[in-house]
Design an enzyme around this catalytic site. Structure first.
Site, short mmCIF file in Angstrom:
data_model
loop_
_atom_site.label_atom_id
_atom_site.label_comp_id
_atom_site.label_asym_id
_atom_site.label_seq_id
_atom_site.Cartn_x
_atom_site.Cartn_y
_atom_site.Cartn_z
CB CYS A 42 -0.90 0.00 1.24
SG CYS A 42 -2.06 1.39 1.28
NE ARG A 46 -0.80 4.68 8.77
CZ ARG A 46 -2.07 4.45 9.08
NH1 ARG A 46 -2.48 4.67 10.32
NH2 ARG A 46 -2.93 4.02 8.18
CB CYS A 101 -5.71 -0.78 4.54
SG CYS A 101 -5.36 -0.14 2.88
ZN LIG Z 1 -3.42 1.06 3.01
#
Ligand SMILES: [Zn+2]
Length: 208
Positions: A42, A46, A101
């Protein structure tokens, strides 16, 4: 000092420290790259691939997008996979999702008209949630449903990868791995252990 000025100053410090620790480092990486792993994760700030795996420059070929999605019509993602498999000849492809997410959570809400491109990008997550609606509905909170959908999404991307002609017709063996990162503890969990791409379609996941 702005964040950008700080970043540039920290870059100078990093280059100097790296040269002191390993005088040939930049000479070595300037000669070319031979990563054995394609990392797909992703775009979330982070989940920095190299940092969370303590990898060094040259070790990971990286593609990141919102919710670590792969689609046959996504020329960016497919181009990265094509280059990684055909030119770099990577032996491993890791799809790494993460809990909490934002992309996954957005797919569980009505589309936001302000972000049409994102809506289009995450449409496959809505279809995935629909396919698993009974399992997801049985979970008590929206957070747990989103985290389970994030896991199912990793497995779905492994399934997509395992059916891509680029992967199926590769001239060398490629192992597919499905991982998920926990923001709460910084740990990676294995959802799908590394298996050659030509094995059975993905069915379940293994918690470690
Ligand atoms: Zn994500």
């Amino acid at each position: 000092m702005s964040h950008q000025k700080l970043m540039l100053a920290q870059n100078v410090a990093w280059a100097s420290e790296t040269r002191m620790r390993d005088p040939d480092f930049f000479k070595r990486i300037a000669e070319g790259q031979q990563p054995d792993t394609l990392w797909i994760s992703c775009a979330d700030s982070r989940v920095p691939a190299e940092k969370i795996t303590h990898s060094s420059s040259g070790e990971l070929f990286v593609h990141r997008n919102i919710a670590n999605l792969i689609a046959a019509e996504d020329i960016n993602a497919i181009g990265v996979i094509e280059y990684a498999v055909k030119v770099l000849k990577v032996s491993h492809i890791i799809v790494c999702g993460h809990y909490q997410c934002g992309g996954v959570m957005a797919s569980m809400r009505p589309p936001n008209p302000d972000i049409p491109a994102v809506n289009q990008h995450i449409a496959q997550l809505r279809r995935l949630a629909l396919r698993h609606q009974d399992e997801l509905a049985a979970l008590p909170t929206v957070e747990l449903r989103a985290d389970r959908l994030a896991e199912l999404n990793v497995l779905d991307q492994i399934d997509t990868l395992s059916q891509l002609p680029i992967v199926l017709q590769a001239q060398h063996s490629i192992s597919l791995h499905g991982w998920i990162f926990g923001l709460n503890d910084g740990l990676l969990r294995v959802l799908y252990p590394g298996k050659p791409a030509e094995t059975e379609p993905v069915k379940g996941y293994m918690q470690t």
